[in-house]
Design an enzyme around this catalytic site. Structure first.
Site, PDB file in Angstrom:
ATOM      1  N   LYS A  22      -2.752   4.422 -14.423  1.00 55.60           N
ATOM      2  CA  LYS A  22      -2.022   2.991 -14.069  1.00 55.60           C
ATOM      3  C   LYS A  22      -0.945   2.363 -13.135  1.00 55.60           C
ATOM      4  CE  LYS A  22       2.315   4.959 -13.790  1.00 55.60           C
ATOM      5  NZ  LYS A  22       3.046   4.222 -12.432  1.00 55.60           N
ATOM      6  N   ASN A  23      -0.844   3.409 -11.791  1.00 56.87           N
ATOM      7  CA  ASN A  23      -0.603   2.697 -10.887  1.00 56.87           C
ATOM      8  C   ASN A  23      -1.790   1.580 -10.158  1.00 56.87           C
ATOM      9  OD1 ASN A  23       1.611   4.053 -10.840  1.00 56.87           O
ATOM     10  ND2 ASN A  23       1.495   4.976  -9.585  1.00 56.87           N
ATOM     11  N   CYS A 124      15.461   3.581  -9.406  1.00 56.63           N
ATOM     12  CA  CYS A 124      15.713   4.466 -10.224  1.00 56.63           C
ATOM     13  C   CYS A 124      15.673   6.303 -10.000  1.00 56.63           C
ATOM     14  CB  CYS A 124      14.158   4.392 -10.809  1.00 56.63           C
ATOM     15  SG  CYS A 124      12.812   5.201  -9.260  1.00 56.63           S
ATOM     16  N   ARG A 129      14.605   3.109  -3.818  1.00 56.50           N
ATOM     17  CA  ARG A 129      13.507   2.076  -4.005  1.00 56.50           C
ATOM     18  C   ARG A 129      13.227   1.024  -3.473  1.00 56.50           C
ATOM     19  NH1 ARG A 129      10.160   4.799  -8.749  1.00 56.50           N
ATOM     20  NH2 ARG A 129       7.921   3.869  -7.170  1.00 56.50           N
ATOM     21  N   ASP A 312       3.342  11.693  -5.971  1.00 54.83           N
ATOM     22  CA  ASP A 312       3.099  12.027  -7.752  1.00 54.83           C
ATOM     23  C   ASP A 312       3.301  13.665  -8.327  1.00 54.83           C
ATOM     24  OD1 ASP A 312       2.492   8.955  -8.352  1.00 54.83           O
ATOM     25  OD2 ASP A 312       4.485   9.464  -7.473  1.00 54.83           O
ATOM     26  N   ARG A 404       5.520   6.403 -20.778  1.00 51.67           N
ATOM     27  CA  ARG A 404       5.361   5.426 -19.309  1.00 51.67           C
ATOM     28  C   ARG A 404       3.763   5.744 -18.568  1.00 51.67           C
ATOM     29  NH1 ARG A 404       9.841   4.063 -15.852  1.00 51.67           N
ATOM     30  NH2 ARG A 404       8.793   2.843 -15.266  1.00 51.67           N
TER      31      ARG A 404
HETATM   32  C1  EPZ Z   1       4.231   3.516  -5.492  1.00 42.86           C
HETATM   33  O1  EPZ Z   1       5.239   3.590  -5.745  1.00 42.86           O
HETATM   34  C2  EPZ Z   1       3.792   4.738  -6.766  1.00 42.86           C
HETATM   35  N1  EPZ Z   1       4.089   3.556  -7.739  1.00 42.86           N
HETATM   36  C3  EPZ Z   1       4.534   5.590  -7.062  1.00 42.86           C
HETATM   37  O2  EPZ Z   1       3.630   5.916  -8.053  1.00 42.86           O
HETATM   38  C4  EPZ Z   1       4.230   6.183  -5.836  1.00 42.86           C
HETATM   39  O3  EPZ Z   1       5.241   7.992  -5.671  1.00 42.86           O
HETATM   40  C5  EPZ Z   1       4.512   6.151  -4.266  1.00 42.86           C
HETATM   41  O4  EPZ Z   1       3.802   4.301  -4.394  1.00 42.86           O
HETATM   42  C6  EPZ Z   1       4.437   6.834  -3.487  1.00 42.86           C
HETATM   43  O5  EPZ Z   1       2.802   7.664  -3.162  1.00 42.86           O
HETATM   44  C7  EPZ Z   1       3.113   2.664  -7.883  1.00 42.86           C
HETATM   45  O6  EPZ Z   1       1.607   1.963  -8.040  1.00 42.86           O
HETATM   46  C8  EPZ Z   1       3.498   1.341  -9.516  1.00 42.86           C
HETATM   47  P1  EPZ Z   1       6.405   3.048  -1.357  1.00 42.86           P
HETATM   48  P2  EPZ Z   1       6.392   2.096  -4.502  1.00 42.86           P
HETATM   49  O7  EPZ Z   1       6.677   1.270  -1.333  1.00 42.86           O
HETATM   50  O8  EPZ Z   1       5.070   1.029  -3.638  1.00 42.86           O
HETATM   51  C9  EPZ Z   1      10.377   3.976   0.599  1.00 42.86           C
HETATM   52  C10 EPZ Z   1       4.276   7.288 -10.098  1.00 42.86           C
HETATM   53  O9  EPZ Z   1       4.589   8.056 -11.001  1.00 42.86           O
HETATM   54  N2  EPZ Z   1      10.200   1.884   0.607  1.00 42.86           N
HETATM   55  O10 EPZ Z   1       4.697   3.833  -1.222  1.00 42.86           O
HETATM   56  O11 EPZ Z   1       7.843   1.814  -4.806  1.00 42.86           O
HETATM   57  C11 EPZ Z   1      10.576   3.976  -1.005  1.00 42.86           C
HETATM   58  O12 EPZ Z   1      12.161   3.803  -1.405  1.00 42.86           O
HETATM   59  C12 EPZ Z   1       4.823   6.747  -9.465  1.00 42.86           C
HETATM   60  O13 EPZ Z   1       3.403   6.704 -10.916  1.00 42.86           O
HETATM   61  C13 EPZ Z   1      11.321   1.505   1.381  1.00 42.86           C
HETATM   62  O14 EPZ Z   1      12.306   1.685   1.945  1.00 42.86           O
HETATM   63  O15 EPZ Z   1       6.308   3.696  -3.438  1.00 42.86           O
HETATM   64  C14 EPZ Z   1       9.795   5.554  -0.321  1.00 42.86           C
HETATM   65  O16 EPZ Z   1      11.259   6.491   0.266  1.00 42.86           O
HETATM   66  C15 EPZ Z   1       6.642   6.753  -8.983  1.00 42.86           C
HETATM   67  N3  EPZ Z   1      11.231  -0.461   1.162  1.00 42.86           N
HETATM   68  C16 EPZ Z   1       8.414   4.933   0.816  1.00 42.86           C
HETATM   69  O17 EPZ Z   1       8.566   4.075   1.120  1.00 42.86           O
HETATM   70  C17 EPZ Z   1      10.339  -0.848   0.791  1.00 42.86           C
HETATM   71  O18 EPZ Z   1       9.943  -2.356   1.279  1.00 42.86           O
HETATM   72  C18 EPZ Z   1       7.198   5.003  -0.595  1.00 42.86           C
HETATM   73  O19 EPZ Z   1       7.414   3.517  -1.417  1.00 42.86           O
HETATM   74  C19 EPZ Z   1       9.213  -0.401  -0.294  1.00 42.86           C
HETATM   75  C20 EPZ Z   1       9.638   1.264  -0.110  1.00 42.86           C
END
Ligand code: EPZ
Length: 424
Positions: A22-23, A124, A129, A312, A404
């Site tokens: 998915k990701n 969410c 996020r 995850d 999902r």
């Molecule tokens: C990706 O989400 C995945 N989703 C998530 O999988 C996964 O949990 C996550 O990466 C971490 O591995 C997809 O790839 C579609 P991040 P993402 O940006 O990119 C903070 C699932 O279950 N952050 O790596 O949204 C954020 O709040 C999903 O399949 C900022 O502060 O996660 C988090 O604490 C859930 N500002 C941390 O960084 C930003 O601009 C990591 O988030 C971006 C992120």
């Protein structure tokens, strides 16, 4: 709303195939926006999030054709996207609010159309996020960016290559900026880049489309902008989190399974922990086998960016620790609120104490089935795993969360001998 009714206590046994990731699929679908030529993706998982992303792209003017080959659990779907008619670089709130990965259109739209209006995804269940790093990177590449009425607006006649540094490792942030940089004028360097395998899979596809990218999979990615990208065909990598989830289901029920169309090569941290818990694991070229011990030993984990233990898989490991021998310490360092499955597991008889971003799980002899409620995608997976291990019936509510990210989950579990069915 659909529910999953599970009659627990069966040791999973047999073989199932793992679907496309998915990701990886979500950013790859957005990569189609970068070119006027058709992009064909194969091994596309049949998931609600994929359907949402396709709906989002179609309302922008992208033509989508899907082809299904085969039937049942081994059916393969391929999707061809043609963005030559892209004429509406807008991602509306009503679609974005259901799937925050929609933010992945921001980079490609800004690079291809010179402008974008993308609704802020909003938080969410697992955390606020924000997408500030996505915006910071595009601004550094010369885009005019603003946030008005809950929408991110970007405008850039042509993005310029820049040296980018993200404050924290962000998977979709890295993916957004890497896609935008493909069409920028000059070289972009992304430092502190995410190293996740899904980032590498996206880079492979972009290179096949004519992009000039090096360093994907390391924390410094270099992208030399080109005038335009062309079409390509790309097979989506296997879903390592789905793989890990079924390994945990087998481990928690004392089972023995073989997962095909996948590999262990992106799951080192998870495999290490499952072996520490007493599981025997055999890696084949495109399959992975697990044989669980009579009773698991508790294993402590600390989530962190790849290649460390993936956030995850945290909920699934909390589930297996509820019936393991000993006490496990679980540290969640990525999201601020990713323990919502704990209270539901406690309803099944688990012994869990939460202190901030640390959970202490002491294994019990047996969980007892109960009605529980899913709150987010991976939390629901952890409730299913616990229900499979529990004595008696477990009813998991709100399983739209599961749909999902897990393709045909009840069919795959039933193929492994689980007594599970979907009820309205
Ligand atoms: C990706 O989400 C995945 N989703 C998530 O999988 C996964 O949990 C996550 O990466 C971490 O591995 C997809 O790839 C579609 P991040 P993402 O940006 O990119 C903070 C699932 O279950 N952050 O790596 O949204 C954020 O709040 C999903 O399949 C900022 O502060 O996660 C988090 O604490 C859930 N500002 C941390 O960084 C930003 O601009 C990591 O988030 C971006 C992120």
């Amino acid at each position: 709303m659909d529910k999953l009714l599970i009659e627990g206590g069966v040791a999973l046994a047999g073989e199932v195939s793992i679907s496309g990731a998915k990701n990886a699929a979500l950013p790859l679908l957005c990569a189609a926006l970068l070119t006027r030529e058709p992009l064909t993706l194969t091994n596309v998982p049949d998931l609600n999030d994929i359907a949402t992303m396709l709906k989002l792209l179609v309302q922008m003017g992208v033509k989508v054709t899907q082809e299904k080959v085969g039937a049942g659990l081994t059916a393969q779907t391929s999707v061809t996207l043609d963005a030559s008619g892209l004429d509406n670089p807008v991602a509306p709130y009503e679609l974005v609010k259901t799937m925050r990965a929609s933010v992945l259109v921001l980079g490609p739209l800004t690079a291809r159309c010179g402008e974008a209006r993308v609704s802020l995804p909003g938080g969410c269940a697992i955390g606020a996020r924000p997408v500030d790093q996505h915006i910071k990177g595009l601004t550094a590449m010369g885009a005019e960016t603003s946030v008005e009425q809950g929408y991110v607006h970007t405008r850039a006649p042509r993005l310029k290559g820049a040296r980018l540094f993200t404050d924290m490792v962000t998977v979709t942030g890295t993916e957004n900026l890497m896609m935008a940089a493909c069409l920028a004028d000059g070289e972009t360097v992304i430092e502190n880049a995410a190293r996740e395998p899904e980032v590498v899979d996206l880079a492979k596809c972009l290179v096949a489309m004519g992009a000039n990218i090096s360093g994907a999979g390391t924390d410094v990615i270099r992208i030399r902008g080109v005038e335009r990208l062309h079409g390509a065909t790309h097979r989506i990598m296997p879903d390592r989190i789905e793989t890990g989830t079924y390994l945990c289901a087998a481990a928690a029920t004392g089972g023995a399974v073989r997962l095909t169309q996948t590999s262990g090569s992106y799951l080192d941290a998870v495999i290490d922990k499952l072996m520490d818990a007493g599981c025997e694991i055999v890696l084949e070229r495109d399959a992975i086998r697990l044989k669980a011990p009579q009773r698991l030993k508790a294993v402590s984990i600390r989530t962190a960016p790849y290649p460390a233990f993936p956030t995850d898989m945290q909920a699934q490991f909390m589930a297996i620790n509820t019936v393991a021998e000993g006490t496990a310490v679980i540290r969640e360092t990525i999201f601020e609120n990713r323990f919502m499955h704990a209270v539901e597991l406690i309803r099944l008889g688990a012994d869990i104490k939460i202190d901030g971003n640390t959970a202490f799980v002491t294994g019990v002899g047996r969980l007892e089935g109960a009605t529980v409620m899913a709150t987010d995608l991976r939390a629901s997976a952890s409730l299913v795993i616990a229900g499979l291990a529990a004595r008696g019936e477990t009813l998991v509510e709100r399983i739209y969360h599961l749909d999902r990210g897990y393709e045909h989950i009840e069919t795959k579990l039933a193929a492994l001998g689980a007594r599970v069915r979907r009820v309205k």
